[in-house]
Scaffold this motif. Structure first.
Motif, short mmCIF file in Angstrom:
data_model
loop_
_atom_site.label_atom_id
_atom_site.label_comp_id
_atom_site.label_asym_id
_atom_site.label_seq_id
_atom_site.Cartn_x
_atom_site.Cartn_y
_atom_site.Cartn_z
N ASP A 77 9.16 -0.02 -21.59
CA ASP A 77 8.71 -0.02 -22.99
C ASP A 77 7.92 1.25 -23.33
OD1 ASP A 77 6.53 -0.73 -21.42
OD2 ASP A 77 5.88 -2.38 -22.71
N LYS A 78 7.22 1.81 -22.34
CA LYS A 78 6.51 3.07 -22.56
C LYS A 78 7.51 4.21 -22.75
CE LYS A 78 3.15 6.26 -20.50
NZ LYS A 78 2.21 6.49 -19.38
N ILE A 79 8.53 4.26 -21.90
CA ILE A 79 9.57 5.28 -22.03
C ILE A 79 10.22 5.19 -23.41
CG2 ILE A 79 11.82 6.06 -21.18
CD1 ILE A 79 10.97 4.96 -18.41
N GLN A 80 10.54 3.98 -23.81
CA GLN A 80 11.22 3.77 -25.08
C GLN A 80 10.38 4.27 -26.25
OE1 GLN A 80 13.38 0.10 -25.37
NE2 GLN A 80 12.97 -0.14 -27.55
N GLN A 81 9.10 3.96 -26.24
CA GLN A 81 8.24 4.38 -27.36
C GLN A 81 8.09 5.90 -27.40
OE1 GLN A 81 6.96 2.37 -29.91
NE2 GLN A 81 6.72 4.46 -30.70
N ILE A 82 7.96 6.54 -26.25
CA ILE A 82 7.82 8.00 -26.23
C ILE A 82 9.10 8.65 -26.74
CG2 ILE A 82 7.48 10.01 -24.76
CD1 ILE A 82 5.68 8.27 -22.99
N ILE A 83 10.25 8.10 -26.40
CA ILE A 83 11.52 8.64 -26.91
C ILE A 83 11.59 8.50 -28.42
CG2 ILE A 83 14.02 8.26 -26.96
CD1 ILE A 83 13.85 7.65 -23.96
N ILE A 84 11.17 7.38 -28.95
CA ILE A 84 11.15 7.18 -30.41
C ILE A 84 10.25 8.23 -31.06
CG2 ILE A 84 10.40 5.62 -32.25
CD1 ILE A 84 11.21 3.29 -30.33
N ASP A 85 9.05 8.42 -30.51
CA ASP A 85 8.12 9.42 -31.05
C ASP A 85 8.70 10.83 -30.93
OD1 ASP A 85 6.38 7.35 -31.62
OD2 ASP A 85 5.17 7.65 -29.81
N PHE A 86 9.39 11.09 -29.83
CA PHE A 86 10.03 12.39 -29.61
C PHE A 86 11.05 12.69 -30.71
CE2 PHE A 86 13.83 14.48 -27.89
CZ PHE A 86 13.32 15.69 -27.44
N VAL A 87 11.86 11.70 -31.04
CA VAL A 87 12.86 11.89 -32.09
C VAL A 87 12.19 12.13 -33.44
CG1 VAL A 87 14.70 10.73 -33.39
CG2 VAL A 87 14.64 10.56 -30.90
N LYS A 88 11.14 11.39 -33.73
CA LYS A 88 10.43 11.59 -35.00
C LYS A 88 9.79 12.97 -35.08
CE LYS A 88 9.42 6.70 -35.92
NZ LYS A 88 8.36 5.68 -36.07
N GLN A 89 9.34 13.47 -33.95
CA GLN A 89 8.74 14.81 -33.92
C GLN A 89 9.78 15.89 -34.22
OE1 GLN A 89 5.61 16.23 -33.02
NE2 GLN A 89 4.55 14.25 -33.02
N ASN A 90 11.00 15.71 -33.72
CA ASN A 90 12.03 16.75 -33.82
C ASN A 90 12.89 16.65 -35.08
OD1 ASN A 90 12.19 18.61 -31.31
ND2 ASN A 90 11.78 16.59 -30.44
N LYS A 91 13.07 15.44 -35.59
CA LYS A 91 13.90 15.23 -36.78
C LYS A 91 15.25 15.96 -36.69
CE LYS A 91 9.78 14.91 -39.73
NZ LYS A 91 9.67 13.45 -39.62
N TYR A 97 21.40 15.37 -27.60
CA TYR A 97 21.29 14.73 -26.29
C TYR A 97 19.84 14.77 -25.86
CZ TYR A 97 22.19 14.06 -21.23
OH TYR A 97 22.19 13.61 -19.93
N ILE A 98 19.33 13.68 -25.33
CA ILE A 98 17.95 13.59 -24.86
C ILE A 98 17.95 13.53 -23.33
CG2 ILE A 98 15.84 12.20 -24.84
CD1 ILE A 98 16.70 11.09 -27.57
N ARG A 99 17.11 14.33 -22.73
CA ARG A 99 16.98 14.33 -21.27
C ARG A 99 15.54 13.97 -20.87
NH1 ARG A 99 19.55 16.52 -16.93
NH2 ARG A 99 21.24 15.23 -17.78
N PRO A 100 15.28 12.70 -20.53
CA PRO A 100 13.97 12.33 -19.96
C PRO A 100 14.01 12.52 -18.45
CG PRO A 100 15.24 10.35 -20.47
CD PRO A 100 16.13 11.53 -20.77
N PHE A 101 12.89 12.93 -17.88
CA PHE A 101 12.87 13.30 -16.47
C PHE A 101 11.53 12.87 -15.85
CE2 PHE A 101 12.51 16.31 -12.90
CZ PHE A 101 13.79 16.28 -12.37
N VAL A 102 11.61 12.15 -14.73
CA VAL A 102 10.40 11.80 -13.97
C VAL A 102 10.46 12.58 -12.66
CG1 VAL A 102 10.20 9.50 -14.98
CG2 VAL A 102 11.51 9.77 -12.90
N TYR A 103 9.29 13.01 -12.19
CA TYR A 103 9.31 13.90 -11.02
C TYR A 103 7.96 13.94 -10.33
CZ TYR A 103 6.94 17.35 -14.04
OH TYR A 103 6.04 18.00 -14.87
N THR A 104 7.96 14.39 -9.08
CA THR A 104 6.72 14.63 -8.35
C THR A 104 6.20 15.99 -8.80
OG1 THR A 104 8.04 15.49 -6.51
CG2 THR A 104 7.31 13.22 -6.35
N SER A 105 5.06 15.98 -9.45
CA SER A 105 4.56 17.19 -10.11
C SER A 105 3.48 17.92 -9.32
CB SER A 105 4.03 16.84 -11.51
OG SER A 105 3.10 15.78 -11.44
N ASP A 106 3.10 17.38 -8.16
CA ASP A 106 2.13 18.06 -7.30
C ASP A 106 2.67 19.41 -6.83
OD1 ASP A 106 -0.46 17.28 -6.68
OD2 ASP A 106 0.21 15.53 -5.56
N LEU A 107 1.77 20.23 -6.29
CA LEU A 107 2.16 21.54 -5.77
C LEU A 107 2.16 21.58 -4.25
CD1 LEU A 107 0.23 23.86 -8.27
CD2 LEU A 107 2.45 22.73 -8.54
#
Length: 303
Positions: A77-91, A97-107
């Motif tokens: 549900d968090k992913i879904q809401q962020i995608i909705i907000d993302f679309v509204k931001q970009n119009k 095409y939307i590319r959501p990505f989860v990853y290990t962000s440490d260095l």
């Protein structure tokens, strides 16, 4: 040249796409410890102030499941809401095409999933046809699909796509549009980033989940539509030789949608594709909110 959407979601906020950058020491860059999704959206043909997303809930849930393999708790549900907000931001005003990505962000440099920072970003780009819509040529790849006992194939793990990349380049550099990968048992598995279907004697046949395929959302949609139309769908192992004598062969995927195959290796397939065309027309109509069936598959976002 890609036309990227101007705003991205990066490090918990929306910022210009050009400013979303990661370090060269990012853990996922070195070890393939990421997972991604892919989703299509279009402006509503009947309402330019509304965006239509295809199967948003299923895409969000699959990415959430993929994140679990990385030991990352990211609720759907968090992913879904962020995608909705993302679309509204970009119009967006074109097909995208939307590319959501989860990853290990440490260095860090140790390959691991425990005690390491994870993160999540989204970007998008304008996208029309990913493959030629009138049909493509395919070769059987010399590279084999991984097994679920060596990689979690129920997720779209980024590191797994080295095999897809090798197969795709091998196909293109040898004069074909796309690759068909076999699994470790020598059975037909999938294309470089798409599921595969064949038609024989009016029935649709496709490799099942026990063949190390990706659990494709478009695949699932195609099966449901076929059953709605009274077409029998059989999920079983498929031999290579069946590709050569099939009445029809087509690929399915978020980017590819439904793409017919006109040639496999040196075997020319029929240009008469009644079942493929029927499924393609139905899926296109549902995606554009022009069909009364499966309206719950289309999520509407008012801009």
């Amino acid at each position: 040249m890609h036309n990227f959407l101007p705003i991205t979601y990066f490090e918990h906020k929306f910022i210009p796409f050009k400013d979303a950058n990661i370090s060269i020491a990012t853990h996922a860059l070195h070890y393939g410890t990421g997972a991604f999704g892919g989703m299509r959206g279009i402006p509503n043909p009947d309402n330019p102030e509304q965006i239509l997303l295809f199967r948003l809930d299923r895409h969000a849930q699959r990415l959430s499941n993929s994140a679990k393999f990385l030991h990352y708790d990211l609720p759907a549900d968090k992913i879904q809401q962020i995608i909705i907000d993302f679309v509204k931001q970009n119009k967006p005003d074109k097909s995208f095409y939307i590319r959501p990505f989860v990853y290990t962000s440490d260095l860090g440099i140790a390959p691991r999933l425990h005690k390491i920072e994870k993160n999540f970003f989204i970007y998008g780009l304008e996208l029309g046809d990913y493959l030629p819509p009138d049909g493509i040529s395919c070769r059987v790849s010399s590279w084999y699909r991984q097994e679920d006992r060596s990689l979690p194939l129920r997720g779209k793990i980024s590191g797994a796509y080295i095999t897809s990349s090798l197969a795709k380049t091998e196909a293109v550099e040898s004069g074909f549009d796309e690759a068909i990968l076999m699994n470790s048992q020598g059975k037909v598995c999938e294309a470089s980033g798409m599921n595969i279907f064949i038609v024989r004697n009016g029935k649709i046949i496709t490799p099942g989940f026990d063949q190390d395929i990706l659990e494709g959302i478009t695949r699932e949609s195609v099966i449901t539509i076929a059953q709605d139309l009274g077409i029998e769908v059989i999920e079983r192992s498929v031999d290579k030789t069946e590709l050569f004598i099939a009445d029809e062969v087509f690929l399915s995927g978020t980017a590819a949608k439904i793409t017919p195959v006109k040639r496999v290796e040196t075997y020319q397939l029929s240009s008469n594709r009644p079942i493929t065309n029927k499924l393609k027309s139905k899926l296109t109509a549902i995606t554009a909110n022009q069909d009364k069936s499966h309206q719950d598959w289309v999520y509407k976002i008012d801009l």
